[in-house]
Motif scaffolding. Sequence first.
Motif, PDB file in Angstrom:
ATOM      1  N   PRO A   1       0.954  -1.194   0.163  1.00  0.00           N
ATOM      2  CA  PRO A   1      -0.026  -0.071   0.294  1.00  0.00           C
ATOM      3  C   PRO A   1       0.746   1.460   0.149  1.00  0.00           C
ATOM      4  O   PRO A   1       0.404   2.252  -0.856  1.00  0.00           O
ATOM      5  N   ALA A   2       1.892   1.671   0.567  1.00  0.00           N
ATOM      6  CA  ALA A   2       3.084   2.321   0.266  1.00  0.00           C
ATOM      7  C   ALA A   2       2.980   2.726  -0.570  1.00  0.00           C
ATOM      8  O   ALA A   2       3.340   3.728  -1.102  1.00  0.00           O
ATOM      9  N   ASP A   3       3.479   2.163  -1.984  1.00  0.00           N
ATOM     10  CA  ASP A   3       3.736   2.168  -2.766  1.00  0.00           C
ATOM     11  C   ASP A   3       2.355   2.284  -3.808  1.00  0.00           C
ATOM     12  O   ASP A   3       2.196   1.778  -4.883  1.00  0.00           O
ATOM     13  N   GLY A   4       1.442   2.712  -3.273  1.00  0.00           N
ATOM     14  CA  GLY A   4       0.569   2.493  -4.359  1.00  0.00           C
ATOM     15  C   GLY A   4      -0.714   1.460  -4.266  1.00  0.00           C
ATOM     16  O   GLY A   4      -2.031   1.030  -5.233  1.00  0.00           O
ATOM     17  N   GLY A   5       0.208   0.231  -3.746  1.00  0.00           N
ATOM     18  CA  GLY A   5      -1.220  -1.022  -4.268  1.00  0.00           C
ATOM     19  C   GLY A   5      -0.669  -1.630  -5.878  1.00  0.00           C
ATOM     20  O   GLY A   5      -0.189  -0.872  -6.797  1.00  0.00           O
ATOM     21  N   GLU A   6      -1.831  -2.627  -6.452  1.00  0.00           N
ATOM     22  CA  GLU A   6      -2.016  -2.972  -7.396  1.00  0.00           C
ATOM     23  C   GLU A   6      -2.734  -1.728  -8.039  1.00  0.00           C
ATOM     24  O   GLU A   6      -1.571  -1.222  -9.554  1.00  0.00           O
ATOM     25  N   GLU A   7      -3.746  -1.303  -7.993  1.00  0.00           N
ATOM     26  CA  GLU A   7      -4.326  -0.756  -8.389  1.00  0.00           C
ATOM     27  C   GLU A   7      -3.588   0.920  -8.578  1.00  0.00           C
ATOM     28  O   GLU A   7      -3.725   1.552  -9.921  1.00  0.00           O
ATOM     29  N   GLY A   8      -3.058   1.377  -7.715  1.00  0.00           N
ATOM     30  CA  GLY A   8      -2.605   2.644  -7.447  1.00  0.00           C
ATOM     31  C   GLY A   8      -1.226   2.834  -8.996  1.00  0.00           C
ATOM     32  O   GLY A   8      -1.105   3.717  -9.145  1.00  0.00           O
ATOM     33  N   THR A   9      -0.888   1.396  -8.877  1.00  0.00           N
ATOM     34  CA  THR A   9       0.415   0.824  -9.755  1.00  0.00           C
ATOM     35  C   THR A   9      -0.328   1.188 -11.403  1.00  0.00           C
ATOM     36  O   THR A   9       0.497   1.742 -12.505  1.00  0.00           O
ATOM     37  N   GLN A  10      -1.474   0.053 -10.779  1.00  0.00           N
ATOM     38  CA  GLN A  10      -2.288   0.634 -12.344  1.00  0.00           C
ATOM     39  C   GLN A  10      -2.075   1.325 -13.335  1.00  0.00           C
ATOM     40  O   GLN A  10      -2.537   2.089 -14.260  1.00  0.00           O
ATOM     41  N   ARG A  11      -2.881   2.963 -12.364  1.00  0.00           N
ATOM     42  CA  ARG A  11      -3.304   4.147 -12.897  1.00  0.00           C
ATOM     43  C   ARG A  11      -1.853   5.032 -13.134  1.00  0.00           C
ATOM     44  O   ARG A  11      -1.215   5.191 -13.742  1.00  0.00           O
ATOM     45  N   GLU A  12      -0.979   4.756 -12.665  1.00  0.00           N
ATOM     46  CA  GLU A  12       0.866   5.379 -12.424  1.00  0.00           C
ATOM     47  C   GLU A  12       0.741   4.676 -13.982  1.00  0.00           C
ATOM     48  O   GLU A  12       0.999   5.572 -15.017  1.00  0.00           O
ATOM     49  N   LEU A  13       0.680   3.380 -14.429  1.00  0.00           N
ATOM     50  CA  LEU A  13       1.284   2.505 -15.449  1.00  0.00           C
ATOM     51  C   LEU A  13       0.718   3.414 -16.960  1.00  0.00           C
ATOM     52  O   LEU A  13       0.719   3.597 -18.030  1.00  0.00           O
ATOM     53  N   GLU A  14      -1.211   3.668 -16.343  1.00  0.00           N
ATOM     54  CA  GLU A  14      -1.904   4.710 -17.640  1.00  0.00           C
ATOM     55  C   GLU A  14      -1.289   5.819 -17.873  1.00  0.00           C
ATOM     56  O   GLU A  14      -1.807   6.608 -19.076  1.00  0.00           O
ATOM     57  N   ARG A  15      -0.788   7.072 -16.733  1.00  0.00           N
ATOM     58  CA  ARG A  15      -0.281   7.996 -16.707  1.00  0.00           C
ATOM     59  C   ARG A  15       0.596   7.328 -17.798  1.00  0.00           C
ATOM     60  O   ARG A  15       1.600   8.789 -18.701  1.00  0.00           O
ATOM     61  N   THR A  16       2.116   7.040 -17.300  1.00  0.00           N
ATOM     62  CA  THR A  16       2.694   6.676 -18.041  1.00  0.00           C
ATOM     63  C   THR A  16       2.353   6.346 -19.634  1.00  0.00           C
ATOM     64  O   THR A  16       3.289   7.359 -20.884  1.00  0.00           O
ATOM     65  N   ALA A  17       1.675   5.599 -19.839  1.00  0.00           N
ATOM     66  CA  ALA A  17       0.739   5.394 -21.434  1.00  0.00           C
ATOM     67  C   ALA A  17       0.947   6.447 -21.963  1.00  0.00           C
ATOM     68  O   ALA A  17       0.950   7.029 -22.994  1.00  0.00           O
ATOM     69  N   LEU A  18       0.096   7.399 -21.195  1.00  0.00           N
ATOM     70  CA  LEU A  18      -0.566   8.891 -21.825  1.00  0.00           C
ATOM     71  C   LEU A  18       0.855  10.250 -22.237  1.00  0.00           C
ATOM     72  O   LEU A  18       0.628  10.357 -22.865  1.00  0.00           O
ATOM     73  N   VAL A  19       2.055   9.689 -21.034  1.00  0.00           N
ATOM     74  CA  VAL A  19       2.719  10.373 -21.346  1.00  0.00           C
ATOM     75  C   VAL A  19       3.664  10.128 -22.977  1.00  0.00           C
ATOM     76  O   VAL A  19       3.825  10.660 -24.035  1.00  0.00           O
TER      77      VAL A  19
END
Length: 146
Positions: free
Chosen positions: A44-62
């Motif tokens: 959870p401190a790293d955003g967990g699986e769901e938070g990480t998936q959101r970060e990956l989506e941001r990465t894809a957009l960038v």
Amino acid sequence: MRGMWAETLSALAAAGGTAVVQAAGTEAWGSVSQGVARMFRGRPADGGEEGTQRELERTALVLASGDAEGSGRQASLWEQRFTALLHDADAGVRQQAEAELRQVIALVSGVADRGQVLNVHDNTYDKSPQQYGNHNHQQIHFGPEA
């Protein structure tokens, strides 16, 4: 963790960051993003699986925007996240994360082809590492030639 072992994990983290960036917009993206998100489940401190998936989506957009600087920042971001995960104090977590990251890297052609040099034997390098790159490409070599 010190010395060569820590450097090996850092090289693995860098290859992971490169793999995430190179996978975006390719057929490998679905598998890579799912694999990366799973690596952070239960953290959870790293955003967990769901938070990480959101970060990956941001990465894809960038990366879809074609911004070369953004691409470099994304590779660095993921390298930092993988480094933190691989330097976890719990050896079991670290070993599992290392194995999962190697699987993710293996999904990306080009990065996967270089992944074989990241193998560690008895916690030492086979050769000395050398790392260099630009905004969207990173190479890690082991041996005297760079």
